[in-house]
Design a protein around this motif. Structure first.
Motif, PDB file in Angstrom:
ATOM      1  N   GLN A   1       0.165   0.727  -1.463  1.00 39.77           N
ATOM      2  CA  GLN A   1       0.919   1.459  -2.106  1.00 39.77           C
ATOM      3  C   GLN A   1       1.365   2.670  -1.231  1.00 39.77           C
ATOM      4  OE1 GLN A   1      -2.608   1.416  -2.037  1.00 39.77           O
ATOM      5  NE2 GLN A   1      -3.188   3.463  -2.183  1.00 39.77           N
ATOM      6  N   GLU A   2       2.362   3.394  -1.803  1.00 40.19           N
ATOM      7  CA  GLU A   2       2.490   4.725  -1.021  1.00 40.19           C
ATOM      8  C   GLU A   2       1.462   5.774  -1.371  1.00 40.19           C
ATOM      9  OE1 GLU A   2       6.458   5.642  -2.643  1.00 40.19           O
ATOM     10  OE2 GLU A   2       7.287   4.101  -1.180  1.00 40.19           O
ATOM     11  N   PHE A   3       1.499   6.902  -0.333  1.00 39.49           N
ATOM     12  CA  PHE A   3       0.515   7.840  -0.770  1.00 39.49           C
ATOM     13  C   PHE A   3       0.880   9.208  -0.705  1.00 39.49           C
ATOM     14  CE2 PHE A   3      -0.625   4.234   2.300  1.00 39.49           C
ATOM     15  CZ  PHE A   3      -1.957   3.959   1.824  1.00 39.49           C
ATOM     16  N   TRP A   4       2.069   9.216  -1.593  1.00 36.87           N
ATOM     17  CA  TRP A   4       2.622  10.648  -1.900  1.00 36.87           C
ATOM     18  C   TRP A   4       1.541  11.496  -2.592  1.00 36.87           C
ATOM     19  CZ3 TRP A   4       6.914  11.691   0.520  1.00 36.87           C
ATOM     20  CH2 TRP A   4       7.665  10.709   0.817  1.00 36.87           C
ATOM     21  N   ASP A   5       0.700  11.100  -3.053  1.00 31.95           N
ATOM     22  CA  ASP A   5      -0.419  11.990  -3.934  1.00 31.95           C
ATOM     23  C   ASP A   5      -1.838  11.763  -3.287  1.00 31.95           C
ATOM     24  OD1 ASP A   5       1.680  12.971  -5.824  1.00 31.95           O
ATOM     25  OD2 ASP A   5       1.572  11.215  -7.003  1.00 31.95           O
ATOM     26  N   ASP A   6      -1.956  11.120  -2.322  1.00 32.78           N
ATOM     27  CA  ASP A   6      -3.152  10.904  -1.859  1.00 32.78           C
ATOM     28  C   ASP A   6      -3.712  12.279  -0.906  1.00 32.78           C
ATOM     29  OD1 ASP A   6      -5.346   9.522  -0.929  1.00 32.78           O
ATOM     30  OD2 ASP A   6      -4.576   8.667   0.609  1.00 32.78           O
ATOM     31  N   ASP A   7      -3.962  13.210  -1.722  1.00 32.82           N
ATOM     32  CA  ASP A   7      -4.379  14.362  -0.834  1.00 32.82           C
ATOM     33  C   ASP A   7      -5.407  14.579   0.009  1.00 32.82           C
ATOM     34  OD1 ASP A   7      -2.036  15.738  -2.008  1.00 32.82           O
ATOM     35  OD2 ASP A   7      -3.102  16.485  -3.702  1.00 32.82           O
ATOM     36  N   ASP A   8      -6.509  13.662  -0.345  1.00 35.32           N
ATOM     37  CA  ASP A   8      -7.762  13.641   0.288  1.00 35.32           C
ATOM     38  C   ASP A   8      -7.886  12.447   1.225  1.00 35.32           C
ATOM     39  OD1 ASP A   8      -8.188  11.390  -1.477  1.00 35.32           O
ATOM     40  OD2 ASP A   8     -10.068  12.311  -2.413  1.00 35.32           O
TER      41      ASP A   8
ATOM     42  N   GLU B   1       3.125   9.113   4.466  1.00 37.70           N
ATOM     43  CA  GLU B   1       3.306   8.947   2.695  1.00 37.70           C
ATOM     44  C   GLU B   1       3.812   7.517   2.281  1.00 37.70           C
ATOM     45  OE1 GLU B   1       5.003  11.316   4.432  1.00 37.70           O
ATOM     46  OE2 GLU B   1       3.749  13.361   3.598  1.00 37.70           O
TER      47      GLU B   1
END
Length: 167
Positions: free
Chosen positions: A54-61, A144
């Motif tokens: 998947q994409e990682f736009w909201d993968d802050d950690d 991302e």
């Protein structure tokens, strides 16, 4: 292309990827450059996305990226083991010199040029079909964007170094 699902390693999927690799080695190279959802290619190369996260736009950690990387590495390791059993140990190709060469304006053949922009190294088996090599890598265009398990086929000469030590 198959989308990665965390912890979803499947022997059937691995067999599907091995079949796709065999097809890549047998297919003629496209006459014109192309890029689509399955990968890219041109007159002397072809790159196939075997699996994408998947994409990682909201993968802050960074947890989702680590899980996706582990999933793809499991498939990469299994593919390397299967192909090593067929053909012997692969070469480990450091792609950073090719990236530097391209950034310095030197011509870098495809698919090495593309792969060097996605990853730092790949495993490669030279001479898998007449005049062709096969490479496997995990790459990513930007932090991302999805991680991708890639299979690349190019002309054998693409891995032979030129005078500067790069192809």
């Amino acid at each position: 292309m198959t989308t990665a699902e965390s912890g979803s390693f499947s022997r059937a999927t691995l067999e599907e990827y091995l079949s796709l690799i065999d097809e890549l080695l047998a297919q003629p190279f496209p006459e014109a450059n192309f890029h689509d959802d399955t990968g890219c290619g041109g007159p002397e190369h072809r790159v196939r996305i075997l699996r994408a996260s998947q994409e990682f736009w909201d993968d802050d950690d960074g947890q989702a990226a680590r899980e996706a990387d582990a999933d793809l590495r499991a498939y990469l390791d299994a593919l390397i083991a299967a192909l090593t059993a067929r053909w012997g140990e692969p070469l480990v190709i450091d792609l950073l010199p090719y990236l530097r060469a391209g950034l310095e304006g030197e011509a870098v053949s495809e698919p090495i040029n593309c792969l060097s922009q996605l990853t730092g190294s790949m495993r490669a088996w030279p001479d898998r079909a007449p005049g062709r090599w096969l490479g496997l890598a995990i790459g990513q265009w930007d932090k991302e964007l999805p991680l991708e398990l890639l299979a690349a086929v190019g002309q054998t000469l693409a891995l032979e170094p030129n005078e500067s030590g790069r192809s």
